[in-house]
Motif scaffolding. Structure first.
Motif: not given
Length: 61
Positions: A4-27
């Motif tokens: 199932n190739f969707i699972r790793p893509i979902l994992l990477i997308a979630t991690a990058l989205l959370v990083k972006s949101l938290v970084t922007n919120l902190c700034m």
């Protein structure tokens, strides 16, 4: 058993989205960019671990 190739893509997308949101919120709240980036990275690791454990649990059932 098919791969199932969707699972790793979902994992990477979630991690990058959370990083972006938290970084922007902190700034937005006035943090220095370096500190905000570090907190975003920590949040990314935590989010990736949470998503991975949920995917692994569903796979075992």
């Amino acid at each position: 058993m098919k791969y199932n190739f969707i699972r790793p893509i979902l994992l990477i997308a979630t991690a990058l989205l959370v990083k972006s949101l938290v970084t922007n919120l902190c700034m937005v709240f006035g943090m220095q960019p370096e500190s905000a980036e570090s907190i975003g990275f920590i949040a990314m690791i935590v989010a990736a671990l949470i998503v991975y454990t949920r995917i692994a649990k569903k796979r075992r059932q």
